[in-house]
Write an enzyme that holds these catalytic residues in place. Structure first.
Site, PDB file in Angstrom:
ATOM      1  N   MET A 210      24.051   9.245   2.949  1.00 55.76           N
ATOM      2  CA  MET A 210      23.962  10.551   3.583  1.00 55.76           C
ATOM      3  C   MET A 210      24.229  10.469   5.088  1.00 55.76           C
ATOM      4  O   MET A 210      24.902  11.341   5.653  1.00 55.76           O
ATOM      5  CB  MET A 210      22.586  11.177   3.335  1.00 55.76           C
ATOM      6  CG  MET A 210      22.492  12.627   3.797  1.00 55.76           C
ATOM      7  SD  MET A 210      23.700  13.713   2.985  1.00 55.76           S
ATOM      8  CE  MET A 210      22.780  14.182   1.521  1.00 55.76           C
TER       9      MET A 210
ATOM     10  N   LYS B 167     -17.707  -0.775   5.257  1.00 57.22           N
ATOM     11  CA  LYS B 167     -18.150  -1.801   4.321  1.00 57.22           C
ATOM     12  C   LYS B 167     -19.668  -1.756   4.093  1.00 57.22           C
ATOM     13  O   LYS B 167     -20.135  -1.895   2.960  1.00 57.22           O
ATOM     14  CB  LYS B 167     -17.747  -3.182   4.864  1.00 57.22           C
ATOM     15  CG  LYS B 167     -17.999  -4.345   3.916  1.00 57.22           C
ATOM     16  CD  LYS B 167     -17.512  -5.641   4.545  1.00 57.22           C
ATOM     17  CE  LYS B 167     -17.852  -6.855   3.681  1.00 57.22           C
ATOM     18  NZ  LYS B 167     -17.042  -6.937   2.487  1.00 57.22           N
TER      19      LYS B 167
ATOM     20  N   GLU C 188       0.809  -1.220   0.000  1.00 60.00           N
ATOM     21  CA  GLU C 188       0.000   0.000   0.000  1.00 60.00           C
ATOM     22  C   GLU C 188       0.841   1.268   0.000  1.00 60.00           C
ATOM     23  O   GLU C 188       0.408   2.309  -0.493  1.00 60.00           O
ATOM     24  CB  GLU C 188      -0.956   0.005   1.198  1.00 60.00           C
ATOM     25  CG  GLU C 188      -2.091  -1.007   1.096  1.00 60.00           C
ATOM     26  CD  GLU C 188      -1.719  -2.375   1.655  1.00 60.00           C
ATOM     27  OE1 GLU C 188      -0.530  -2.592   1.975  1.00 60.00           O
ATOM     28  OE2 GLU C 188      -2.621  -3.234   1.775  1.00 60.00           O
TER      29      GLU C 188
ATOM     30  N   PHE D 267     -11.931  -7.109  13.447  1.00 61.29           N
ATOM     31  CA  PHE D 267     -10.815  -7.566  12.612  1.00 61.29           C
ATOM     32  C   PHE D 267     -10.455  -6.506  11.565  1.00 61.29           C
ATOM     33  O   PHE D 267     -11.325  -6.015  10.858  1.00 61.29           O
ATOM     34  CB  PHE D 267     -11.202  -8.878  11.917  1.00 61.29           C
ATOM     35  CG  PHE D 267     -10.143  -9.374  10.972  1.00 61.29           C
ATOM     36  CD1 PHE D 267      -8.914  -9.819  11.445  1.00 61.29           C
ATOM     37  CD2 PHE D 267     -10.371  -9.374   9.592  1.00 61.29           C
ATOM     38  CE1 PHE D 267      -7.933 -10.271  10.567  1.00 61.29           C
ATOM     39  CE2 PHE D 267      -9.393  -9.823   8.720  1.00 61.29           C
ATOM     40  CZ  PHE D 267      -8.172 -10.267   9.211  1.00 61.29           C
ATOM     41  N   GLN D 268      -9.192  -6.167  11.508  1.00 65.10           N
ATOM     42  CA  GLN D 268      -8.653  -5.161  10.589  1.00 65.10           C
ATOM     43  C   GLN D 268      -9.331  -3.796  10.765  1.00 65.10           C
ATOM     44  O   GLN D 268      -9.560  -3.074   9.798  1.00 65.10           O
ATOM     45  CB  GLN D 268      -8.726  -5.630   9.131  1.00 65.10           C
ATOM     46  CG  GLN D 268      -7.759  -6.785   8.851  1.00 65.10           C
ATOM     47  CD  GLN D 268      -7.565  -7.081   7.385  1.00 65.10           C
ATOM     48  OE1 GLN D 268      -8.454  -6.856   6.579  1.00 65.10           O
ATOM     49  NE2 GLN D 268      -6.406  -7.607   7.030  1.00 65.10           N
TER      50      GLN D 268
END
Length: 562
Positions: free
Chosen positions: A476, A161, A49, A111-112
């Site tokens: 760096m 959802k 993602e 969940f999630q």
């Protein structure tokens, strides 16, 4: 006719002119993905993602349009946070669509489930949780309006959802009106006249341009002002391309790794016209010594940016393009009547002397100098490529040694400094311009942060080129350890490296390795001609440094030089 929330969302995206979405599916957004094949919108399946949000960001920076990414709830949403903060810091218009658990489960540790609205509140321009499908079209319309208008930025829309499954009649608002949000676009004419008078009086004027010039599409007005009035120009990292990098009035970037000429010019100017820049600490160095002899003018559409880091003498809240256009109108007569090159002769002569005294250069060693590779890329592409960078030494060398001649062709994470940005951003840019040569200049550390997106590029036949300046270090940080920490190279040596050539081939891309200077140009030529994803692994000198460098907290005149 009634439509589901998922159908409404996709219809809204179509109405907003969205052609491509970068995303990764999951349970909370499965209803949207179920409808996606019925939509004209192209979906690019990424492998992480973070890749989706950076690709949407790169698409936005290259095209000037809003980028869009679609991810699921929980970890799908949190994986975008770095990319959201990246876009926020650089004022990039991105709309992030996140799935959410059903409304009745929100707050139940489902969940999630994660409170992505709460998490992203500090790093979005605005965010929404849609609780009723009847609000959806209005929210999406507002989200795109906010992302694109005023000071652009990321806007997140959280989509439960059950809202995606619910049905309602579709109606898309014709326009957006938000009582508490009214950006000031037009400049105050009195302030414009004051700035014009300061320009006419100045003996040592300087333009300091930032990303706001590019996002407002004000580069033509800026170029007119500089050339007609013989005013030298420097810029931030984000402002590269707003003024042609091959123009005699171009001084190079200023700040920590800016040129000697630009830093000396800022320190001795009697007028600094800052346009669409925010006086970042990487630019100002020690704030109390920044531009000590100058009257400071600050043009910006965001009033909260003015007086935030540096006290300015003349603020001008406005869209940069409109402000520059107003200045142009006010100064047009003076531009034709006055001998501006003659008026600024002594100033331009001094600048030329600084440039001759300490030009941007580097020492050639026995191995391949990374700066040489960047110069070779510049010579071969002649300003016609879209360049993205990762973050670190590779980023600074690219900013220093490429001549960026056009806006929207140099894409880099400026404010947040996000390693792993460049390659997925290149994917986004390549989607925006399929026929363009898109090159990600990378370090061996940065590229490994999102290298899984090789699969995305290969899957969609995107001919992105990745040129790795491979020094076997987190370069760096190693440079700072060398200069300020007694060469204590703690955890910056990348001892275990993948074989980047075999890695490219494993994904179905092409891979080349360069170990000798004589092979740099021929291999780059070969790579740039290939119509496929390519990695060029260039083994550069291991301890090459980025110069000039201003130590943290020091003044712009306290440069470490080659």
């Amino acid at each position: 006719m009634e439509m589901t929330g998922a159908q409404i969302l996709l219809e809204c995206l179509k109405r907003e002119g969205v052609e491509v979405v970068f995303g990764f599916p999951g349970g909370a957004v499965i209803d949207i993905y179920h409808e996606l094949p019925n939509s004209p919108i192209k979906h690019i399946l990424v492998r992480h993602e973070q890749g989706a949000i950076h690709a949407a960001d790169g698409y936005a920076r290259a095209s000037g349009n809003a980028g869009v990414c679609l991810v699921t709830s929980g970890p799908g949403a949190t994986n975008t946070v770095t990319g959201i903060a990246t876009a926020y810091m650089d004022s990039i218009p991105v709309v992030i669509l996140t799935g959410q658990v059903p409304t009745k489960l929100i707050g139940n540790d489902a969940f999630q489930e994660v409170d992505i609205v709460g998490i992203t509140r500090p790093c979005t321009k605005h965010n929404y949780l849609v609780k009723d499908v009847r609000e959806l079209a209005h929210v999406v319309r507002q989200a795109f309006y906010l992302a694109r208008s005023g000071r652009p930025g990321p806007v997140l829309v959280d989509l439960p959802k059950d809202v995606m499954q619910a049905k309602t009649a579709f109606a898309y608002p014709d326009d957006v009106s938000m009582r508490s949000y009214n950006p000031t676009y037009k400049p105050h004419i009195g302030q414009v006249r004051k700035v014009a008078q300061l320009i006419k009086k100045a003996e040592r004027p300087l333009i300091y341009s930032g990303g706001g010039v590019i996002s407002s599409k004000g580069h033509e007005e800026l170029t007119w002002l500089a050339r007609k009035l013989s005013i030298p120009v420097t810029s931030t990292l984000m402002g590269l391309g707003a003024f042609p990098g091959d123009d005699p009035l171009w001084l190079g970037m200023l700040g920590m790794h800016g040129t000697y000429t630009a830093n000396m010019a800022v320190s001795n100017a009697d007028l600094v016209l800052a346009v669409g820049a925010r006086f970042d600490d990487r630019v100002t160095g020690k704030v109390s010594t920044f531009a000590p002899k100058a009257t400071l003018v600050h043009i910006d559409i965001d009033p909260t940016s003015i007086q935030k880091n540096v006290s300015v003498h003349v603020p001008l809240v406005s869209d940069c393009k409109l402000a520059l256009a107003a200045l142009k109108k006010d100064l047009e007569q003076a531009a034709s009547e006055l001998d501006w090159p003659g008026k600024h002769k002594a100033w331009l002569k001094q600048i030329k002397a600084w440039s001759k005294e300490h030009p941007l250069t580097y020492k050639e060693g026995e191995g391949i100098s990374p700066q040489y590779v960047v110069e070779a890329i510049g010579e071969l592409t002649k300003g016609k490529a879209i360049i993205t960078t990762e973050v670190g030494q590779n980023q600074m060398w690219a900013a220093q040694f490429l001549k960026i001649t056009k806006p929207n062709t140099f894409l880099s994470s400026g404010g947040l400094g996000t390693m792993g940005y460049g390659f997925p951003a290149a994917i986004g840019a390549q989607m925006a311009f399929p026929g363009a040569l898109v090159i990600d200049i990378a370090g061996d550390g940065s590229i490994q942060m999102n290298i899984q997106e090789l699969a995305t590029a290969v899957c969609h036949n995107l001919p992105v080129k990745i040129v790795i300046l491979n020094n076997g270090y987190l370069g760096m940080v190693r440079q700072w350890q060398e200069l300020f920490y007694q060469r204590n190279y703690c955890e910056t040596c990348m001892e275990a490296q993948p074989d980047f050539v075999k890695l490219a081939e494993a994904y179905g891309a092409a891979g080349f390795r360069v170990t000798e200077k004589k092979d740099v140009v021929p291999v780059l030529k070969q790579a740039f001609k290939l119509k496929k994803t390519v990695i060029v692994d260039v083994r550069v000198e291991r301890e090459a440094n980025v110069y000039p460098m201003i130590p943290a907290g020091a003044s712009l005149t306290e440069m470490l030089l080659v």
